[in-house]
Structures are given as structure tokens and as C-alpha cells.
Design a protein around this motif. Structure first.
Motif, PDB file in Angstrom:
ATOM      1  N   ILE A   1      10.499   7.080 -11.567  1.00 31.47           N
ATOM      2  CA  ILE A   1       9.924   6.448 -10.371  1.00 31.47           C
ATOM      3  C   ILE A   1      10.748   5.237  -9.976  1.00 31.47           C
ATOM      4  N   ARG A   2      11.185   4.472 -10.956  1.00 34.49           N
ATOM      5  CA  ARG A   2      12.027   3.307 -10.677  1.00 34.49           C
ATOM      6  C   ARG A   2      13.304   3.742  -9.948  1.00 34.49           C
ATOM      7  N   THR A   3      13.880   4.840 -10.401  1.00 35.42           N
ATOM      8  CA  THR A   3      15.097   5.367  -9.766  1.00 35.42           C
ATOM      9  C   THR A   3      14.803   5.823  -8.341  1.00 35.42           C
ATOM     10  N   LEU A   4      13.701   6.537  -8.158  1.00 36.28           N
ATOM     11  CA  LEU A   4      13.341   6.998  -6.807  1.00 36.28           C
ATOM     12  C   LEU A   4      13.053   5.824  -5.881  1.00 36.28           C
ATOM     13  N   LEU A   5      12.421   4.785  -6.407  1.00 39.59           N
ATOM     14  CA  LEU A   5      12.163   3.603  -5.589  1.00 39.59           C
ATOM     15  C   LEU A   5      13.464   2.922  -5.183  1.00 39.59           C
ATOM     16  N   ALA A   6      14.439   2.945  -6.065  1.00 40.66           N
ATOM     17  CA  ALA A   6      15.746   2.375  -5.717  1.00 40.66           C
ATOM     18  C   ALA A   6      16.375   3.164  -4.574  1.00 40.66           C
ATOM     19  N   PHE A   7      16.227   4.493  -4.603  1.00 37.81           N
ATOM     20  CA  PHE A   7      16.720   5.310  -3.480  1.00 37.81           C
ATOM     21  C   PHE A   7      15.938   4.994  -2.213  1.00 37.81           C
ATOM     22  N   ARG A   8      14.647   4.818  -2.369  1.00 35.25           N
ATOM     23  CA  ARG A   8      13.808   4.508  -1.203  1.00 35.25           C
ATOM     24  C   ARG A   8      14.202   3.162  -0.591  1.00 35.25           C
ATOM     25  N   ASP A   9      14.571   2.217  -1.448  1.00 35.09           N
ATOM     26  CA  ASP A   9      14.958   0.885  -0.977  1.00 35.09           C
ATOM     27  C   ASP A   9      16.377   0.857  -0.417  1.00 35.09           C
ATOM     28  N   ALA A  10      17.165   1.892  -0.706  1.00 37.40           N
ATOM     29  CA  ALA A  10      18.538   1.989  -0.199  1.00 37.40           C
ATOM     30  C   ALA A  10      18.686   3.362   0.449  1.00 37.40           C
ATOM     31  N   PRO A  11      18.127   3.545   1.641  1.00 42.21           N
ATOM     32  CA  PRO A  11      18.054   4.868   2.260  1.00 42.21           C
ATOM     33  C   PRO A  11      19.407   5.498   2.596  1.00 42.21           C
ATOM     34  N   ASP A  12      20.487   4.760   2.494  1.00 45.12           N
ATOM     35  CA  ASP A  12      21.804   5.332   2.770  1.00 45.12           C
ATOM     36  C   ASP A  12      22.409   6.012   1.549  1.00 45.12           C
ATOM     37  N   ASN A  13      21.756   5.899   0.388  1.00 48.47           N
ATOM     38  CA  ASN A  13      22.250   6.577  -0.821  1.00 48.47           C
ATOM     39  C   ASN A  13      22.194   8.082  -0.636  1.00 48.47           C
ATOM     40  N   ARG A  14      22.916   8.782  -1.495  1.00 49.04           N
ATOM     41  CA  ARG A  14      23.044  10.239  -1.380  1.00 49.04           C
ATOM     42  C   ARG A  14      21.776  10.956  -1.823  1.00 49.04           C
TER      43      ARG A  14
ATOM     44  N   VAL B   1       0.850  -1.198   0.000  1.00 52.05           N
ATOM     45  CA  VAL B   1       0.000   0.000   0.000  1.00 52.05           C
ATOM     46  C   VAL B   1       0.884   1.245   0.000  1.00 52.05           C
ATOM     47  N   GLU B   2       1.863   1.290   0.892  1.00 51.95           N
ATOM     48  CA  GLU B   2       2.755   2.449   0.980  1.00 51.95           C
ATOM     49  C   GLU B   2       3.488   2.688  -0.334  1.00 51.95           C
ATOM     50  N   ARG B   3       3.996   1.625  -0.923  1.00 54.37           N
ATOM     51  CA  ARG B   3       4.749   1.744  -2.171  1.00 54.37           C
ATOM     52  C   ARG B   3       3.836   2.198  -3.314  1.00 54.37           C
ATOM     53  N   LEU B   4       2.648   1.662  -3.376  1.00 52.76           N
ATOM     54  CA  LEU B   4       1.708   2.045  -4.432  1.00 52.76           C
ATOM     55  C   LEU B   4       1.283   3.503  -4.285  1.00 52.76           C
ATOM     56  N   ILE B   5       1.075   3.957  -3.074  1.00 50.21           N
ATOM     57  CA  ILE B   5       0.737   5.370  -2.842  1.00 50.21           C
ATOM     58  C   ILE B   5       1.913   6.257  -3.263  1.00 50.21           C
ATOM     59  N   PHE B   6       3.139   5.836  -2.957  1.00 48.89           N
ATOM     60  CA  PHE B   6       4.333   6.567  -3.375  1.00 48.89           C
ATOM     61  C   PHE B   6       4.383   6.668  -4.905  1.00 48.89           C
ATOM     62  N   ILE B   7       4.175   5.545  -5.582  1.00 50.37           N
ATOM     63  CA  ILE B   7       4.199   5.513  -7.050  1.00 50.37           C
ATOM     64  C   ILE B   7       3.130   6.437  -7.615  1.00 50.37           C
ATOM     65  N   ARG B   8       1.936   6.356  -7.086  1.00 48.82           N
ATOM     66  CA  ARG B   8       0.835   7.179  -7.586  1.00 48.82           C
ATOM     67  C   ARG B   8       1.109   8.668  -7.361  1.00 48.82           C
ATOM     68  N   HIS B   9       1.730   9.004  -6.241  1.00 55.33           N
ATOM     69  CA  HIS B   9       2.074  10.408  -5.998  1.00 55.33           C
ATOM     70  C   HIS B   9       3.101  10.878  -7.034  1.00 55.33           C
ATOM     71  N   CYS B  10       4.098  10.059  -7.309  1.00 55.21           N
ATOM     72  CA  CYS B  10       5.092  10.406  -8.331  1.00 55.21           C
ATOM     73  C   CYS B  10       4.424  10.572  -9.695  1.00 55.21           C
TER      74      CYS B  10
ATOM     75  N   LEU C   1       2.813  13.775 -10.243  1.00 52.47           N
ATOM     76  CA  LEU C   1       3.791  14.831 -10.522  1.00 52.47           C
ATOM     77  C   LEU C   1       4.366  14.676 -11.930  1.00 52.47           C
ATOM     78  N   ASP C   2       3.732  13.823 -12.731  1.00 48.44           N
ATOM     79  CA  ASP C   2       4.083  13.588 -14.140  1.00 48.44           C
ATOM     80  C   ASP C   2       5.466  12.974 -14.305  1.00 48.44           C
ATOM     81  N   MET C   3       5.897  12.201 -13.328  1.00 42.80           N
ATOM     82  CA  MET C   3       7.188  11.528 -13.433  1.00 42.80           C
ATOM     83  C   MET C   3       7.033  10.283 -14.296  1.00 42.80           C
ATOM     84  N   THR C   4       8.086   9.985 -15.048  1.00 43.34           N
ATOM     85  CA  THR C   4       8.083   8.799 -15.886  1.00 43.34           C
ATOM     86  C   THR C   4       8.283   7.558 -15.022  1.00 43.34           C
ATOM     87  N   LEU C   5       7.984   6.403 -15.597  1.00 37.26           N
ATOM     88  CA  LEU C   5       8.204   5.159 -14.861  1.00 37.26           C
ATOM     89  C   LEU C   5       9.680   4.970 -14.538  1.00 37.26           C
ATOM     90  N   GLU C   6      10.543   5.395 -15.436  1.00 39.70           N
ATOM     91  CA  GLU C   6      11.981   5.263 -15.180  1.00 39.70           C
ATOM     92  C   GLU C   6      12.420   6.156 -14.009  1.00 39.70           C
TER      93      GLU C   6
END
Length: 153
Positions: A63-76, A44-53, A56-61
Motif C-alpha cells: 500500500i505504501r508503494t501504491l500510495l507513492a505512485f498515487r502521489d507521483a502520477p507521472d510514474n510508470r 477521506v479519499e486516501r483512507l478509503i484507498f488504503i482500506r480498499h487495498c 484486497l489483502d495487500m500488505t502495508l508495504e
């Protein structure tokens, strides 16, 4: 929860859930003994995040990049900022293109200003202008697909 419950909890269609799952943005669900997909709160949380992105007219790519950052919170965070800065640039470019489109449409409409019902469609200046333009010559605003592209690459 089943897929319908997930869709309802995130205010989207079941087909959207399946699509994001197919695109790899939403992790696959476990299966029940009756072979139903079962989702949890993280879905649910991830789907809400995707829908919010997407709102904001973000592309799937993107969003994929942002999800990778979300999954690795120590990234810059600077990399997230760079992605958003690039997206802001795409939005600004699209706004410029839409302003040009608006001007072009207003010029087209001005060809029949003050004329309400006096002419038939065959004598309509707008229709004549559109017919001249439809000879295969694209406007400056048209993308590869013959229309103003809705999203950036």
C-alpha cells in the motif's frame, strides 16, 4: 473534520486512522486551536484507498508503494502492474496452501465419521491425532509462527 468524523466518513475505527497515521500511510492532520486533529477531503479519499487495498489483502508495504505512485502520477503504470502481479502470485500461493489445509482438516474429521455421541473426548480419534501432532512437529502448512501465515511478506 475531526478524527471521529473522518473515521465515520471512511467506515473505519478511530484507532485505525491513528494507526495508518503512525505508519505514515495517512499524512498527519493540522491541529485546531483546541489541539484537535483536523482532516480534510484528501484524508477521506486516501483512507478509503488504503482500506480498499487492505480489503484486497495487500500488505502495508504494498500500500505504501501504491500510495507513492498515487502521489507521483507521472510514474510508470508498468511498475503498478508488476506490484499487482506479485500480489496475485502471493494470493495464488495462499489459496494452494488453504486447499492443502482443507484436505488435512477433512482427513482429521474423517477419523470420527459416523460417530456422534458414542465416544468420550478422551477416546476421540480427532483429539488423539491432534495430541500426537502437538508434540512440536509442525505441519507442512505452518509458517514461522506455528500457523498458516495470513498475509505474505
Amino acid at each position: 473534520m475531526k478524527i471521529g468524523d473522518l473515521a465515520k466518513a471512511s467506515a473505519c475505527a478511530v484507532e485505525t486512522v491513528r494507526y495508518y497515521e503512525q505508519e505514515g500511510l495517512l499524512p498527519g492532520a493540522t491541529r485546531s486551536s483546541g489541539n484537535y486533529r483536523l482532516y480534510g477531503p484528501t484524508h477521506v479519499e486516501r483512507l478509503i484507498f488504503i482500506r480498499h487495498c487492505r480489503s484486497l489483502d495487500m500488505t502495508l508495504e504494498e500500500i505504501r508503494t501504491l500510495l507513492a505512485f498515487r502521489d507521483a502520477p507521472d510514474n510508470r503504470c508498468a511498475d503498478v502492474n508488476a506490484l499487482l502481479d506479485a500480489h496475485i502470485g502471493h494470493v495464488a500461493q495462499r489459496m494452494r496452501e488453504l486447499r492443502v489445509l482443507e484436505r488435512e482438516l477433512k482427513l482429521l474429521r474423517a477419523q470420527c465419521s459416523g460417530v456422534l455421541h458414542a465416544r468420550s473426548a478422551q477416546d476421540c480419534k480427532i483429539m488423539q491425532s491432534l495430541a500426537r501432532r502437538s508434540n512440536g512437529t509442525p505441519t507442512a502448512l505452518q509458517g514461522r509462527h506455528g500457523r498458516l501465515d495470513r498475509t505474505h511478506k
